[in-house]
Each structure stands twice: as C-alpha cells, then as structure tokens.
Design a protein around this motif. Structure first.
Motif, PDB file in Angstrom:
ATOM      1  N   ARG A 110     -34.250 -30.210 -34.695  1.00 36.81           N
ATOM      2  CA  ARG A 110     -34.803 -30.313 -36.058  1.00 36.81           C
ATOM      3  C   ARG A 110     -34.008 -31.305 -36.891  1.00 36.81           C
ATOM      4  O   ARG A 110     -33.629 -31.037 -38.026  1.00 36.81           O
ATOM      5  N   ASN A 138     -33.920 -24.351 -17.414  1.00 36.48           N
ATOM      6  CA  ASN A 138     -34.459 -23.841 -18.678  1.00 36.48           C
ATOM      7  C   ASN A 138     -34.531 -22.316 -18.707  1.00 36.48           C
ATOM      8  O   ASN A 138     -34.531 -21.722 -19.787  1.00 36.48           O
ATOM      9  N   THR A 175     -34.746 -34.995 -20.446  1.00 39.67           N
ATOM     10  CA  THR A 175     -35.814 -34.508 -21.304  1.00 39.67           C
ATOM     11  C   THR A 175     -35.986 -33.001 -21.160  1.00 39.67           C
ATOM     12  O   THR A 175     -35.424 -32.369 -20.258  1.00 39.67           O
ATOM     13  N   GLY A 176     -36.793 -32.431 -22.055  1.00 39.05           N
ATOM     14  CA  GLY A 176     -36.910 -30.982 -22.147  1.00 39.05           C
ATOM     15  C   GLY A 176     -37.311 -30.284 -20.864  1.00 39.05           C
ATOM     16  O   GLY A 176     -36.758 -29.229 -20.522  1.00 39.05           O
ATOM     17  N   LEU A 177     -38.257 -30.859 -20.163  1.00 40.13           N
ATOM     18  CA  LEU A 177     -38.712 -30.242 -18.917  1.00 40.13           C
ATOM     19  C   LEU A 177     -38.031 -30.847 -17.702  1.00 40.13           C
ATOM     20  O   LEU A 177     -38.372 -30.516 -16.564  1.00 40.13           O
ATOM     21  N   THR A 211     -35.207 -23.325 -29.058  1.00 34.73           N
ATOM     22  CA  THR A 211     -36.089 -23.305 -27.895  1.00 34.73           C
ATOM     23  C   THR A 211     -35.643 -24.397 -26.940  1.00 34.73           C
ATOM     24  O   THR A 211     -36.062 -25.548 -27.024  1.00 34.73           O
ATOM     25  N   ASN A 226     -31.137 -21.598 -19.985  1.00 37.61           N
ATOM     26  CA  ASN A 226     -30.729 -22.349 -21.188  1.00 37.61           C
ATOM     27  C   ASN A 226     -29.425 -23.095 -20.953  1.00 37.61           C
ATOM     28  O   ASN A 226     -28.509 -23.095 -21.790  1.00 37.61           O
ATOM     29  N   SER A 257     -36.035 -25.494 -23.906  1.00 36.72           N
ATOM     30  CA  SER A 257     -36.886 -26.357 -23.087  1.00 36.72           C
ATOM     31  C   SER A 257     -37.646 -27.407 -23.890  1.00 36.72           C
ATOM     32  O   SER A 257     -38.256 -28.306 -23.317  1.00 36.72           O
ATOM     33  N   SER A 258     -37.603 -27.298 -25.203  1.00 32.20           N
ATOM     34  CA  SER A 258     -38.330 -28.238 -26.047  1.00 32.20           C
ATOM     35  C   SER A 258     -37.514 -29.461 -26.434  1.00 32.20           C
ATOM     36  O   SER A 258     -38.035 -30.371 -27.081  1.00 32.20           O
ATOM     37  N   TYR A 259     -36.243 -29.484 -26.064  1.00 28.62           N
ATOM     38  CA  TYR A 259     -35.353 -30.523 -26.578  1.00 28.62           C
ATOM     39  C   TYR A 259     -34.628 -31.300 -25.490  1.00 28.62           C
ATOM     40  O   TYR A 259     -34.207 -30.736 -24.468  1.00 28.62           O
TER      41      TYR A 259
END
Length: 116
Positions: free
Chosen positions: A101, A74, A52-54, A28, A77, A30-32
């Motif tokens: 992760r 985003n 950052t993600g956003l 995902t 990607n 946009s989360s990382y």
C-alpha cells in the motif's frame, strides 16, 4: 501491522551455500512483490532479487545471476534466497523488503559473512 523477519544468515566459507528466509505477516502476502536487498559495510544498499506475488517472474542483479535463487511459499508467507558459490564480496547484511500500500517495509536484516 506488517512485519518481515529474516533468518538463515551466518558464516560460510567461499564457495559455500546459505539459504535465507523471510517470514512475512500483516498483509496479503501472495498479492505483493517481495525483494531481497543487501548492504555491505561502507556501501549503499543494493537490490539482490525480486519475485512477483505468485512467483511467476523473478529478477536478479547481474552479479547474482546464476548463483542466487529467489523463491516463495505463499502458504507459509515466506520468501527465500538460496545463495550458492558464495564469494567474500557477498558479505553483507541481507534485508527482506515489501512495498505494501505504497509503504516501504524492511526486516531487521541477517548478517552473511563469507570468509575462510
């Protein structure tokens, strides 16, 4: 499966510009946080910039501040590195990085050569 694929490197004259891209998949996006690193011949890999993600926060190594800009789309990607006022000492392989992760992922790298 996480994949990072860089593109956009090449040969450029001093003072020139390049834009690198890193297409990401398998997570995902946009989360990382995403990062760019570089490694010059005979030197250790060094951090260039993070975002950052956003996209609300960016950080740069001191030697790149004011010349390089990291950004991301985003929806695509993809993370970018706009490099301006390039110097011969910017010559290196540039790598895209994501820690997903708790696992460190790297792209294959793209060569940037700054030379007249």
């Amino acid at each position: 499966q996480v994949q990072l694929v860089e593109s956009g490197g090449g040969l450029v004259q001093p003072g020139g510009s390049l834009r690198l891209s890193c297409a990401a998949s398998g997570f995902t996006f946009s989360s990382y946080v995403m990062s760019w690193y570089r490694q010059a011949p005979g030197k250790e890999r060094e951090l260039v910039a993070t975002i950052t993600g956003l996209g609300g926060s960016t950080n740069y190594a001191d030697s790149m501040k004011g010349r390089f800009t990291i950004s991301r789309d985003n929806a695509k990607n993809t993370v970018y590195l706009q490099m301006n006022s390039l110097k011969p000492e910017d010559t290196a392989v540039y790598y895209c990085n994501a820690i997903v992760r708790f696992h460190d992922y790297w792209g294959q790298g793209t060569q940037v050569t700054v030379s007249s």
